[in-house]
Write an enzyme that holds these catalytic residues in place. Structure first.
Site, PDB file in Angstrom:
ATOM      1  N   ASN A   1      33.328  36.789  73.793  1.00 39.96           N
ATOM      2  CA  ASN A   1      34.261  37.892  74.013  1.00 39.96           C
ATOM      3  C   ASN A   1      34.431  38.678  72.717  1.00 39.96           C
ATOM      4  O   ASN A   1      34.449  38.099  71.619  1.00 39.96           O
ATOM      5  CB  ASN A   1      35.607  37.427  74.588  1.00 39.96           C
ATOM      6  CG  ASN A   1      36.281  36.305  73.831  1.00 39.96           C
ATOM      7  OD1 ASN A   1      35.637  35.471  73.217  1.00 39.96           O
ATOM      8  ND2 ASN A   1      37.597  36.290  73.864  1.00 39.96           N
TER       9      ASN A   1
ATOM     10  N   GLU B   1      36.890  41.564  71.242  1.00 35.23           N
ATOM     11  CA  GLU B   1      38.151  42.275  71.491  1.00 35.23           C
ATOM     12  C   GLU B   1      38.254  43.536  70.643  1.00 35.23           C
ATOM     13  O   GLU B   1      37.417  43.808  69.766  1.00 35.23           O
ATOM     14  CB  GLU B   1      39.321  41.322  71.227  1.00 35.23           C
ATOM     15  CG  GLU B   1      39.278  40.134  72.179  1.00 35.23           C
ATOM     16  CD  GLU B   1      40.494  39.226  72.097  1.00 35.23           C
ATOM     17  OE1 GLU B   1      41.260  39.305  71.111  1.00 35.23           O
ATOM     18  OE2 GLU B   1      40.663  38.428  73.033  1.00 35.23           O
TER      19      GLU B   1
ATOM     20  N   CYS C   1      34.517  40.732  77.922  1.00 36.52           N
ATOM     21  CA  CYS C   1      34.429  39.291  78.165  1.00 36.52           C
ATOM     22  C   CYS C   1      33.073  38.741  77.724  1.00 36.52           C
ATOM     23  O   CYS C   1      32.061  39.467  77.680  1.00 36.52           O
ATOM     24  CB  CYS C   1      34.605  38.998  79.646  1.00 36.52           C
ATOM     25  SG  CYS C   1      36.268  39.259  80.282  1.00 36.52           S
TER      26      CYS C   1
ATOM     27  N   GLU D   1      31.028  36.723  79.304  1.00 39.19           N
ATOM     28  CA  GLU D   1      30.000  36.773  80.361  1.00 39.19           C
ATOM     29  C   GLU D   1      29.332  38.153  80.373  1.00 39.19           C
ATOM     30  O   GLU D   1      28.105  38.275  80.508  1.00 39.19           O
ATOM     31  CB  GLU D   1      30.632  36.534  81.734  1.00 39.19           C
ATOM     32  CG  GLU D   1      31.305  35.192  81.893  1.00 39.19           C
ATOM     33  CD  GLU D   1      32.789  35.232  81.529  1.00 39.19           C
ATOM     34  OE1 GLU D   1      33.160  35.866  80.510  1.00 39.19           O
ATOM     35  OE2 GLU D   1      33.579  34.615  82.270  1.00 39.19           O
TER      36      GLU D   1
ATOM     37  N   CYS E   1      36.694  35.456  84.965  1.00 35.64           N
ATOM     38  CA  CYS E   1      37.721  36.342  85.537  1.00 35.64           C
ATOM     39  C   CYS E   1      37.135  37.101  86.731  1.00 35.64           C
ATOM     40  O   CYS E   1      35.921  37.099  86.973  1.00 35.64           O
ATOM     41  CB  CYS E   1      38.240  37.311  84.482  1.00 35.64           C
ATOM     42  SG  CYS E   1      37.128  38.686  84.113  1.00 35.64           S
TER      43      CYS E   1
ATOM     44  N   CYS F   1      34.355  39.659  85.931  1.00 32.56           N
ATOM     45  CA  CYS F   1      33.083  38.998  85.579  1.00 32.56           C
ATOM     46  C   CYS F   1      32.419  38.420  86.812  1.00 32.56           C
ATOM     47  O   CYS F   1      31.190  38.381  86.899  1.00 32.56           O
ATOM     48  CB  CYS F   1      33.311  37.925  84.525  1.00 32.56           C
ATOM     49  SG  CYS F   1      33.619  38.651  82.896  1.00 32.56           S
TER      50      CYS F   1
HETATM   51  N1  THU Z   1      37.820  36.393  78.658  1.00 32.54           N
HETATM   52  C1  THU Z   1      36.462  36.199  78.744  1.00 32.54           C
HETATM   53  O1  THU Z   1      35.728  36.362  77.772  1.00 32.54           O
HETATM   54  N2  THU Z   1      35.966  35.825  79.946  1.00 32.54           N
HETATM   55  C2  THU Z   1      36.699  35.625  81.083  1.00 32.54           C
HETATM   56  O2  THU Z   1      36.149  35.404  82.152  1.00 32.54           O
HETATM   57  C3  THU Z   1      38.163  35.641  80.988  1.00 32.54           C
HETATM   58  C4  THU Z   1      38.737  36.235  79.753  1.00 32.54           C
HETATM   59  C5  THU Z   1      38.366  36.823  77.364  1.00 32.54           C
HETATM   60  C6  THU Z   1      38.889  38.235  77.352  1.00 32.54           C
HETATM   61  C7  THU Z   1      39.862  38.201  76.186  1.00 32.54           C
HETATM   62  O3  THU Z   1      39.134  38.462  74.981  1.00 32.54           O
HETATM   63  C8  THU Z   1      40.342  36.755  76.155  1.00 32.54           C
HETATM   64  O4  THU Z   1      39.461  36.025  76.991  1.00 32.54           O
HETATM   65  C9  THU Z   1      41.768  36.563  76.627  1.00 32.54           C
HETATM   66  O5  THU Z   1      41.942  37.137  77.880  1.00 32.54           O
END
Ligand code: THU
Length: 122
Positions: free
Chosen positions: A42, A44, A53, A55, A82, A85
């Protein structure tokens, strides 16, 4: 490569996440049908909704190298994917999606199991 091994690879990749806002480090590792591996984390942003994310990072990396739907055998993820994704996993027709569930158990599903009655453009 087993689903467990792919999740363990994703757990190692998660150390490279750029997640200074949530401090929630996620990793995702793809096994392509040609045997190659692609990791994602991920990423940000201070403008929070712009974060990506793990994935989607992994799939976008692979797609940028020419990988197309049906060419990814499996993905291992450090956590349950999520909703957004899940749509990406479905789009790329990944055969097998493996992650640690909230109990810490390794579980595997197809994208269709994770996103039933999926919307499609056609
Ligand atoms: N996140 C992912 O990388 N993948 C997911 O399927 C769920 C959430 C990340 C996004 C964000 O950077 C952190 O988790 C908190 O939500």
């Amino acid at each position: 490569m087993t689903g467990r091994e792919l999740v363990e690879r994703a757990e190692a990749a998660a150390a490279r996440a750029y997640a200074p806002y949530s401090n929630y480090f996620v990793g995702a590792s793809l096994l392509l049908k040609d045997g190659s591996l692609v990791d994602g984390v991920n990423v940000e942003n201070a403008a929070y909704p712009l974060g990506v994310c793990a994935e989607r990072t992994a799939i976008a990396k692979a797609a940028s190298e020419g990988v197309r739907p049906g060419e990814i055998e499996a993905i291992g993820i450090t956590a349950s994917p999520c909703g957004g994704c899940r749509q990406w996993l479905y789009e790329f027709r990944i055969d097998r999606v493996t992650f640690r569930n909230s109990e810490g158990e390794i579980v595997s599903y197809t994208p269709a199991e994770l996103l039933p009655d999926t919307w499609e453009l056609d």
